[in-house]
Design an enzyme around this catalytic site. Structure first.
Site, PDB file in Angstrom:
ATOM      1  N   GLU A 210       1.009  16.570 -15.738  1.00  0.00           N
ATOM      2  CA  GLU A 210      -0.269  17.035 -15.418  1.00  0.00           C
ATOM      3  C   GLU A 210      -0.510  18.350 -16.404  1.00  0.00           C
ATOM      4  O   GLU A 210      -1.476  18.527 -16.920  1.00  0.00           O
ATOM      5  CB  GLU A 210      -0.370  17.547 -13.880  1.00  0.00           C
ATOM      6  CG  GLU A 210      -0.448  16.392 -12.938  1.00  0.00           C
ATOM      7  CD  GLU A 210      -1.351  15.692 -13.167  1.00  0.00           C
ATOM      8  OE1 GLU A 210      -2.296  15.993 -13.817  1.00  0.00           O
ATOM      9  OE2 GLU A 210      -1.560  14.521 -12.291  1.00  0.00           O
TER      10      GLU A 210
ATOM     11  N   ARG B  73      -3.662  17.919 -19.078  1.00  0.00           N
ATOM     12  CA  ARG B  73      -4.884  18.814 -18.797  1.00  0.00           C
ATOM     13  C   ARG B  73      -4.736  19.975 -19.601  1.00  0.00           C
ATOM     14  O   ARG B  73      -5.873  20.492 -20.318  1.00  0.00           O
ATOM     15  CB  ARG B  73      -4.850  19.154 -17.113  1.00  0.00           C
ATOM     16  CG  ARG B  73      -4.902  17.842 -16.212  1.00  0.00           C
ATOM     17  CD  ARG B  73      -5.347  18.016 -14.937  1.00  0.00           C
ATOM     18  NE  ARG B  73      -4.795  17.311 -14.039  1.00  0.00           N
ATOM     19  CZ  ARG B  73      -5.553  17.004 -12.782  1.00  0.00           C
ATOM     20  NH1 ARG B  73      -6.440  17.576 -12.456  1.00  0.00           N
ATOM     21  NH2 ARG B  73      -4.729  16.404 -12.160  1.00  0.00           N
TER      22      ARG B  73
ATOM     23  N   ASP C 223       0.919   3.246 -15.503  1.00  0.00           N
ATOM     24  CA  ASP C 223      -0.257   3.269 -16.352  1.00  0.00           C
ATOM     25  C   ASP C 223      -0.259   3.731 -17.621  1.00  0.00           C
ATOM     26  O   ASP C 223      -0.358   3.159 -18.699  1.00  0.00           O
ATOM     27  CB  ASP C 223      -1.598   3.701 -15.274  1.00  0.00           C
ATOM     28  CG  ASP C 223      -1.393   5.007 -14.943  1.00  0.00           C
ATOM     29  OD1 ASP C 223      -0.338   5.797 -15.258  1.00  0.00           O
ATOM     30  OD2 ASP C 223      -2.029   5.513 -13.930  1.00  0.00           O
TER      31      ASP C 223
ATOM     32  N   GLU D  96     -11.638   6.068 -14.002  1.00  0.00           N
ATOM     33  CA  GLU D  96     -11.017   4.676 -14.788  1.00  0.00           C
ATOM     34  C   GLU D  96     -11.919   3.772 -15.128  1.00  0.00           C
ATOM     35  O   GLU D  96     -12.051   3.190 -15.990  1.00  0.00           O
ATOM     36  CB  GLU D  96      -9.877   4.335 -14.229  1.00  0.00           C
ATOM     37  CG  GLU D  96      -8.533   5.458 -14.284  1.00  0.00           C
ATOM     38  CD  GLU D  96      -8.648   6.483 -13.414  1.00  0.00           C
ATOM     39  OE1 GLU D  96      -7.868   7.387 -13.631  1.00  0.00           O
ATOM     40  OE2 GLU D  96      -9.251   6.443 -12.302  1.00  0.00           O
TER      41      GLU D  96
ATOM     42  N   THR E 112      -5.110  10.893 -22.155  1.00  0.00           N
ATOM     43  CA  THR E 112      -5.329  10.241 -20.771  1.00  0.00           C
ATOM     44  C   THR E 112      -6.221  11.177 -19.661  1.00  0.00           C
ATOM     45  O   THR E 112      -6.453  10.732 -18.592  1.00  0.00           O
ATOM     46  CB  THR E 112      -3.990   9.606 -20.002  1.00  0.00           C
ATOM     47  OG1 THR E 112      -4.263   8.819 -18.935  1.00  0.00           O
ATOM     48  CG2 THR E 112      -2.942  10.961 -19.278  1.00  0.00           C
TER      49      THR E 112
END
Length: 457
Positions: free
Chosen positions: A79, A83, A212, A346, A432
């Protein structure tokens, strides 16, 4: 929508990680260790490309004065990377502001101790202050998660570009080498791997959560390398072949979906997170075998259509966290625990890519349906909130304005309705968390060097 979400974050939650719009306060949570301002870092590039310059400048000033990287606390390597590292890299590449570069290099350095394992596969949690790292308590047998250690490549290659220190690229290339070499069941990549032994821990395979973005980063690593990274290319198309052979299914009602695989047994469920795969297969259509190009575009369109159906078949016209294809209803959530929508991007992400690739107007129509549904059901007096059950219009709000709503959902919607020359796909690859990173062209770097030489002469 962005201005409304941002203004309320600024008013009620400034400097915290996320806004709680119903109670009008800030949320810190435990994903980012002691780091703060997740919504600020995630919003920098969105504000900038939307031309919200006052808001962008407030965000930049906060980063200069208040982004403190000397924090203790358990942070998710994944994360923090997607981010914070992604957000700061994009902000730097879009604006050239040195503060973003110096902060991101300082942060990148603090992530390196996570890789100190027998295999070099990083553990999932790191204390940014002490450098100690460990695995998630819930991950089976102290294993690392495919989507976490497999979603570092784009950012770490750019950390090497900016720092001129090869260590970042070495760390992620080492992960890739191990994954390329290891035996894969039916060519599939399971979601859990031991960072100690380098073996798979259990045979659960998913294109949704836990798996994913590993696949996404294979094709994007190839694209970001200006199509020179042939290992990434081979791994992506091999994986896609295995996914098609083992996971892609067609429902009795004619919907194409990706099932999950548990030790050879299919679970006919598709998560909202897996809906990014329409866009992924779309952007990868051009570089596979030429005779498969149309096949991949068709597959991408079919999966995107299925994900749109998961939205259409709900009362709110927003999609559930996961939907099933067994026992009656197709593309619908059966369990109460799968019915929530937390402002996820998504499905809209796939609309944006499919629009860019085909210019079929239905993708903009579908995007506008989502805008109207978000406005109607997720907008509250002081921000946007997720909802607990998409199948009832008497909505119950979850009181959380996720930072990825500002970073991804609203950015992809804005790009869906913008011209293709705003962040064109031939120049930028999105991480992502929807942070755009420039494609690395050797020719550009060489030209820059000769330019510098000419200037000095």
């Amino acid at each position: 929508m962005m201005k409304f979400a941002w203004d309320n974050y600024k008013r009620y939650a400034w400097g915290k990680n996320e806004l709680r719009p119903l109670t009008r306060n800030g949320h810190i949570g435990n994903m980012f260790g002691g780091l703060r301002g997740a919504s600020i870092i995630d919003s920098l590039d969105t504000l900038y490309i939307m031309g919200l310059m006052d808001e962008y400048n407030d965000a930049k000033e906060w980063v200069k004065a208040n982004l403190d990287l000397n924090s203790n606390g358990e942070a998710s390597l994944f994360e923090v990377n997607i981010r914070y590292v992604g957000g700061l890299l994009s902000a730097y590449y879009l604006t050239g502001e040195e503060v973003f570069k110096s902060k991101v290099l300082e942060l990148g350095d603090k992530l390196l101790p996570a890789f100190n394992t027998p295999t070099g596969i990083p553990r999932g949690v790191i204390n940014l202050g002490s450098g100690t790292s460990w695995s998630w308590g819930w991950a089976s047998a102290g294993s690392s998660i495919l989507a976490e250690f497999g979603t570092l490549h784009l950012e770490f290659v750019h950390l090497t570009e900016l720092s001129r220190n090869p260590i970042y690229t070495e760390k992620v290339m080492n992960i890739r080498k191990l994954l390329s070499k290891i035996e894969k069941p039916h060519g599939l990549y399971p979601n859990f791997l031991s960072p100690v032994s380098g073996n798979w821990v259990q045979h659960h395979v998913s294109i949704g959560g836990l798996g994913d973005s590993f696949y996404e980063y294979l094709i994007k690593s190839f694209l970001m390398s200006d199509k020179t990274d042939s290992d990434a290319k081979k791994m992506y198309y091999d994986a896609l072949e295995a996914i098609e052979a083992n996971l892609v299914q067609k429902s009795p009602g004619g919907l194409t979906y990706m099932a999950e695989w548990r030790g050879g047994i299919l679970d006919h469920k598709m998560g909202h997170l897996a809906c990014f795969s329409g866009g992924m297969i779309g952007i990868g259509a051009d570089d596979g075998a030429p005779e498969k190009r149309q096949h991949y575009l068709d597959l991408a369109a079919e999966i995107t259509h299925t994900c749109h159906e998961s939205y259409t078949r709900s009362a709110t016209k927003l999609g559930p966290e996961a939907f099933r294809f067994d026992g009656g209803g197709e593309a619908t959530a059966t369990r109460l625990s799968d019915r929530y929508y937390i402002l996820r991007p998504e499905v809209i992400e796939s609309y944006m890519y499919m629009w860019r690739l085909t210019h079929d107007p239905k993708y903009r129509e579908w995007g506008w349906e989502a805008v109207e549904a978000l406005e109607q059901h997720c907008r509250v007096e002081s921000g946007f909130s997720g909802i607990r059950d998409v199948y009832t219009t008497a909505v119950s709000h979850d009181n959380m304005q996720q930072s990825f709503f500002l970073s991804e959902t609203l950015k992809y919607l804005y790009l869906l309705f913008s011209d293709d020359d705003l962040l064109p796909l031939e120049d930028w690859v999105f991480n992502t968390e929807a942070h755009p990173l420039p494609i690395i062209r050797n020719s550009c770097l060489q030209n820059e060097a000769t330019q510098d030489k000419t200037v000095s002469e």
